[in-house]
Scaffold this active site. Structure first.
Site, PDB file in Angstrom:
ATOM      1  N   GLU A  77     -39.022  16.662   0.507  1.00  7.50           N
ATOM      2  CA  GLU A  77     -38.830  16.768   2.031  1.00  7.50           C
ATOM      3  C   GLU A  77     -40.316  17.561   2.702  1.00  7.50           C
ATOM      4  OE1 GLU A  77     -35.983  18.313   5.686  1.00  7.50           O
ATOM      5  OE2 GLU A  77     -35.160  17.347   3.637  1.00  7.50           O
ATOM      6  N   GLU A 102     -43.028  23.426   3.441  1.00  2.00           N
ATOM      7  CA  GLU A 102     -42.771  23.850   4.968  1.00  2.00           C
ATOM      8  C   GLU A 102     -43.883  24.927   4.830  1.00  2.00           C
ATOM      9  OE1 GLU A 102     -42.380  24.661   8.274  1.00  2.00           O
ATOM     10  OE2 GLU A 102     -40.809  23.573   7.942  1.00  2.00           O
ATOM     11  N   ASP A 152     -43.254  17.206  14.314  1.00  4.59           N
ATOM     12  CA  ASP A 152     -43.885  17.407  15.551  1.00  4.59           C
ATOM     13  C   ASP A 152     -44.239  16.049  16.376  1.00  4.59           C
ATOM     14  OD1 ASP A 152     -44.986  18.149  18.182  1.00  4.59           O
ATOM     15  OD2 ASP A 152     -45.615  20.075  17.259  1.00  4.59           O
ATOM     16  N   LYS A 156     -48.356  14.216  24.040  1.00  3.43           N
ATOM     17  CA  LYS A 156     -49.649  14.001  24.866  1.00  3.43           C
ATOM     18  C   LYS A 156     -50.552  13.088  24.108  1.00  3.43           C
ATOM     19  CE  LYS A 156     -49.372  18.096  27.466  1.00  3.43           C
ATOM     20  NZ  LYS A 156     -50.055  19.600  27.771  1.00  3.43           N
ATOM     21  N   ASP A 188     -36.394  12.135  17.087  1.00  2.00           N
ATOM     22  CA  ASP A 188     -35.829  12.035  18.234  1.00  2.00           C
ATOM     23  C   ASP A 188     -36.759  11.732  19.631  1.00  2.00           C
ATOM     24  OD1 ASP A 188     -36.913  14.524  18.276  1.00  2.00           O
ATOM     25  OD2 ASP A 188     -35.424  15.327  19.184  1.00  2.00           O
ATOM     26  N   THR A 227     -28.172  17.882  11.921  1.00  3.94           N
ATOM     27  CA  THR A 227     -28.271  19.248  12.414  1.00  3.94           C
ATOM     28  C   THR A 227     -27.682  19.551  13.345  1.00  3.94           C
ATOM     29  OG1 THR A 227     -30.079  18.376  13.498  1.00  3.94           O
ATOM     30  CG2 THR A 227     -30.757  18.826  11.135  1.00  3.94           C
ATOM     31  N   LYS A 228     -27.606  21.068  13.628  1.00  3.09           N
ATOM     32  CA  LYS A 228     -27.253  21.279  14.999  1.00  3.09           C
ATOM     33  C   LYS A 228     -28.043  20.860  16.097  1.00  3.09           C
ATOM     34  CE  LYS A 228     -24.940  25.540  13.075  1.00  3.09           C
ATOM     35  NZ  LYS A 228     -25.012  27.269  12.902  1.00  3.09           N
ATOM     36  N   PHE A 229     -29.342  20.993  15.793  1.00  2.56           N
ATOM     37  CA  PHE A 229     -30.319  20.483  16.823  1.00  2.56           C
ATOM     38  C   PHE A 229     -30.127  19.114  17.177  1.00  2.56           C
ATOM     39  CE2 PHE A 229     -33.983  17.731  17.320  1.00  2.56           C
ATOM     40  CZ  PHE A 229     -34.814  18.068  18.437  1.00  2.56           C
ATOM     41  N   GLU A 230     -29.623  18.315  16.162  1.00  2.00           N
ATOM     42  CA  GLU A 230     -29.337  16.892  16.670  1.00  2.00           C
ATOM     43  C   GLU A 230     -28.040  16.593  17.316  1.00  2.00           C
ATOM     44  OE1 GLU A 230     -28.972  12.288  14.225  1.00  2.00           O
ATOM     45  OE2 GLU A 230     -29.863  14.374  12.951  1.00  2.00           O
TER      46      GLU A 230
END
Length: 249
Positions: A77, A102, A152, A156, A188, A227-230
């Site tokens: 990953e 990471e 990311d 732009k 996303d 995930t919590k973000f999702e």
């Protein structure tokens, strides 16, 4: 962002680069290293657990069977963030070996601390540039699944060259995947999902596993932790797009 921005031909300055563009063109990175305060647990992970589960480019190309002490399915990953999803996968699938990559110290420290607390032996971690790890540390044809979740999107137009999903990167991923291995991407940001599909559809040696009305995307697979973000995004009506491509040659 316009259709022209998201669907530009490969030679355009706003579209994906050509397949022969160098991976580290002019030192451009697909990430920004962010400073962050380290918690006690994160510091413990980096100081106490790193010697056992941490890996470095300086270690050279890995013999993965020797590294994990067994022959098993291998998942890599890229950009695991704070590591919640990767830890959940490693705990849920003890028969599979996981390598996380990471660059951000707090996320690496947190993952290492959690892996130790849960007694996970099937996970190793690089705190390095993912391109360098793929190029120098992972053998050809050695990975069963490569995961790239929520990179990311660099929305732009002038920053599109920073997107990690480019033809040269996809070619590198292909070389590290075993035949029938899968490249699983999720984002996303819909324009980036379209970009990903454009690059992968044009890449030799891959086939899209999607079918039916959802193509080129697949419904969120149950094996990808939510995930919590999702979850927050879903409540706000934000979409998430999963793509899974299989190496066929």
């Amino acid at each position: 962002m316009t259709d022209t921005d998201t669907h530009a031909p490969p030679h355009s300055t706003t579209g994906p680069e050509s397949a022969d563009a160098p991976l580290h063109r002019r030192g451009i990175k697909s990430y920004v290293t962010r400073a962050g305060r380290m918690t006690q647990a994160q510091t413990r992970g980096l100081t106490d657990i790193w010697p056992r589960l941490g890996l470095s480019i300086a270690d050279g190309c890995q013999d993965l069977d020797a590294l994990f002490g067994r022959r098993a399915p291998r998942v890599v990953e890229i950009g695991f963030g704070m590591g919640t999803s990767l830890i959940e996968q490693a705990e849920r699938h003890p028969q599979t070996d996981f390598i996380g990559i990471e660059v951000h110290a707090p996320g690496v420290g947190k993952l290492l601390d959690e892996a130790d607390k849960r007694g996970l032996r099937n996970i190793r971690v690089y705190r390095e540039d993912a391109l360098a790890v793929l190029e120098q540390c992972l053998p050809a044809d050695s990975v069963d699944t490569l995961q790239l979740f929520f990179p990311d999107p660099w929305p732009k137009t002038k920053h599109h060259k920073r997107r990690i999903v480019q033809p040269a990167f996809v070619a590198l991923v292909r070389s590290r995947l075993a035949i029938n291995g899968q490249f699983h991407l999720a984002t996303d940001w819909e324009p980036y999902a379209e970009w990903m599909a454009e690059v992968l559809d044009a890449a030799p040696g891959f086939t899209n596993t999607a079918s039916g009305d959802s193509a080129p995307y697949v419904p969120r697979p149950a094996f990808r932790p939510l995930t919590k973000f999702e979850q927050r995004g879903e409540k706000l009506g934000h979409g998430v797009w999963d793509l899974i491509y299989r190496r066929i040659g």
